[in-house]
Design a protein around this motif. Structure first.
Motif, mmCIF file in Angstrom:
data_model
loop_
_atom_site.group_PDB
_atom_site.id
_atom_site.type_symbol
_atom_site.label_atom_id
_atom_site.label_comp_id
_atom_site.label_asym_id
_atom_site.label_seq_id
_atom_site.Cartn_x
_atom_site.Cartn_y
_atom_site.Cartn_z
ATOM 1 N N UNK A 184 -45.723 7.333 -46.766
ATOM 2 C CA UNK A 184 -46.844 8.164 -47.203
ATOM 3 C C UNK A 184 -46.372 9.263 -48.149
ATOM 4 N N UNK A 185 -47.287 9.664 -49.020
ATOM 5 C CA UNK A 185 -47.141 10.872 -49.833
ATOM 6 C C UNK A 185 -48.302 11.775 -49.463
ATOM 7 N N UNK A 186 -48.018 13.044 -49.200
ATOM 8 C CA UNK A 186 -49.057 13.945 -48.730
ATOM 9 C C UNK A 186 -48.769 15.368 -49.179
ATOM 10 N N UNK A 187 -49.763 16.243 -49.034
ATOM 11 C CA UNK A 187 -49.599 17.651 -49.367
ATOM 12 C C UNK A 187 -49.640 18.481 -48.089
ATOM 13 N N UNK A 188 -48.800 19.522 -48.078
ATOM 14 C CA UNK A 188 -48.774 20.488 -46.986
ATOM 15 C C UNK A 188 -49.123 21.874 -47.527
ATOM 16 N N UNK A 189 -49.782 22.669 -46.680
ATOM 17 C CA UNK A 189 -49.979 24.080 -46.978
ATOM 18 C C UNK A 189 -48.736 24.824 -46.493
ATOM 19 N N UNK A 190 -48.122 25.591 -47.395
ATOM 20 C CA UNK A 190 -46.848 26.255 -47.086
ATOM 21 C C UNK A 190 -46.976 27.756 -47.346
ATOM 22 N N UNK A 191 -46.443 28.538 -46.402
ATOM 23 C CA UNK A 191 -46.377 29.990 -46.576
ATOM 24 C C UNK A 191 -45.089 30.341 -47.292
ATOM 25 N N UNK A 192 -45.219 30.915 -48.488
ATOM 26 C CA UNK A 192 -44.058 31.367 -49.250
ATOM 27 C C UNK A 192 -44.525 32.386 -50.289
ATOM 28 N N UNK A 193 -44.592 33.666 -49.920
ATOM 29 C CA UNK A 193 -45.035 34.692 -50.864
ATOM 30 C C UNK A 193 -44.091 34.774 -52.058
ATOM 31 N N UNK A 194 -44.638 35.111 -53.217
ATOM 32 C CA UNK A 194 -43.808 35.246 -54.406
ATOM 33 C C UNK A 194 -43.237 36.657 -54.493
ATOM 34 N N UNK A 195 -42.136 36.796 -55.226
ATOM 35 C CA UNK A 195 -41.499 38.097 -55.393
ATOM 36 C C UNK A 195 -42.466 39.056 -56.087
ATOM 37 N N UNK A 196 -42.627 40.232 -55.503
ATOM 38 C CA UNK A 196 -43.538 41.223 -56.044
ATOM 39 C C UNK A 196 -44.914 41.196 -55.400
ATOM 40 N N UNK A 197 -45.194 40.192 -54.564
ATOM 41 C CA UNK A 197 -46.507 40.104 -53.914
ATOM 42 C C UNK A 197 -46.630 41.176 -52.825
ATOM 43 N N UNK A 198 -47.825 41.746 -52.699
ATOM 44 C CA UNK A 198 -48.104 42.733 -51.660
ATOM 45 C C UNK A 198 -48.700 42.015 -50.463
ATOM 46 N N UNK A 199 -48.072 42.172 -49.300
ATOM 47 C CA UNK A 199 -48.532 41.529 -48.079
ATOM 48 C C UNK A 199 -48.701 42.593 -46.989
ATOM 49 N N UNK A 200 -49.381 42.219 -45.930
ATOM 50 C CA UNK A 200 -49.656 43.154 -44.846
ATOM 51 C C UNK A 200 -48.933 42.720 -43.570
#
Length: 229
Positions: free
Chosen positions: A70-86
């Protein structure tokens, strides 16, 4: 913060799952293998997104297990450099502040990335960092909700193969921040205007009101978050 990545793998469907529709059986297998796992230099897998393609199933000799490419897509958590997160302050030591995002705990604000001058102070609950500016004291209190900026990704291969390469490698060892080795960690900063505890910038009443508005139980017509089925 979240991205889609494409993965190719061989799904193994057990006979006990033959009663499920094919796509559902494939999705369940993918979520079991990947959800809440870190793929090295890819990110933290949140869950299955979509199926792109699937081959005809091949039945294993003597096992009854069906193998499907199979080939499939996953949702992945990986913020980019400079992103503001809480996140929320969970603990501190002399080297920095350990942050939590609820679903992701490996977030560090090193001492060099805090407001200057900030110093660690000892109290009854442990170490607390304090920023002193213009004769005022601003405390990084535990459980305070904060905004932080992503500065660096830190990857560490914790696979069994890599562990065997180093006889002295110990998964129970702690680093200078008091944390166990993690396959994926974020180093963040809280040294710019607007970053740090919400209380500093919004005031106590506004911070409490914002937290109450974000609570799922206070959203009209909802009773919290339901699990996906």
């Amino acid at each position: 913060m979240y991205t889609l990545v494409t993965i190719a793998d061989v799904v193994q469907i057990n006979p006990s799952d033959f009663n499920k529709p094919s796509e559902r059986a494939i999705e369940d297998w993918i979520n079991t293998k990947y959800a809440d796992k870190v793929i090295h230099e890819v990110g933290l897998c949140v869950g299955f997104h979509s199926l792109l393609s699937a081959s005809e199933g091949l039945i294993g000799n003597g096992t009854g297990i069906v193998h499907v490419n199979v080939d499939f897509r996953l949702v992945v958590f990986r913020p980019f450099k400079g992103e503001i997160i809480r996140g929320t302050i969970s603990s501190s030591n002399d080297e920095g502040i350990h942050m939590s995002m609820g679903f992701f705990e490996d977030v560090i604000a090193p001492r060099g990335l805090l407001f200057s001058p900030s110093t660690p102070e000892a109290d009854e609950s442990g170490t607390v960092w304090v920023w002193r500016a213009n004769e005022n004291e601003f405390w990084f209190d535990r459980t305070e909700k904060c905004l932080m900026r992503v500065e660096q990704e830190v990857w560490q291969d914790l696979s069994p193969q890599m562990k065997k390469l180093d006889e002295d490698f110990d998964l129970e060892s702690r680093d200078i921040y008091g944390m166990r080795p993690a396959p994926f960690r974020l180093n963040v900063s809280m040294g710019l205007t607007g970053l740090g505890p919400d209380l500093w910038w919004l005031g106590e009443d506004a911070a409490v009101a914002e937290e109450a508005a974000e609570a799922p139980e206070n959203l009209e017509g909802t009773n919290g978050v339901e699990a996906a089925t």
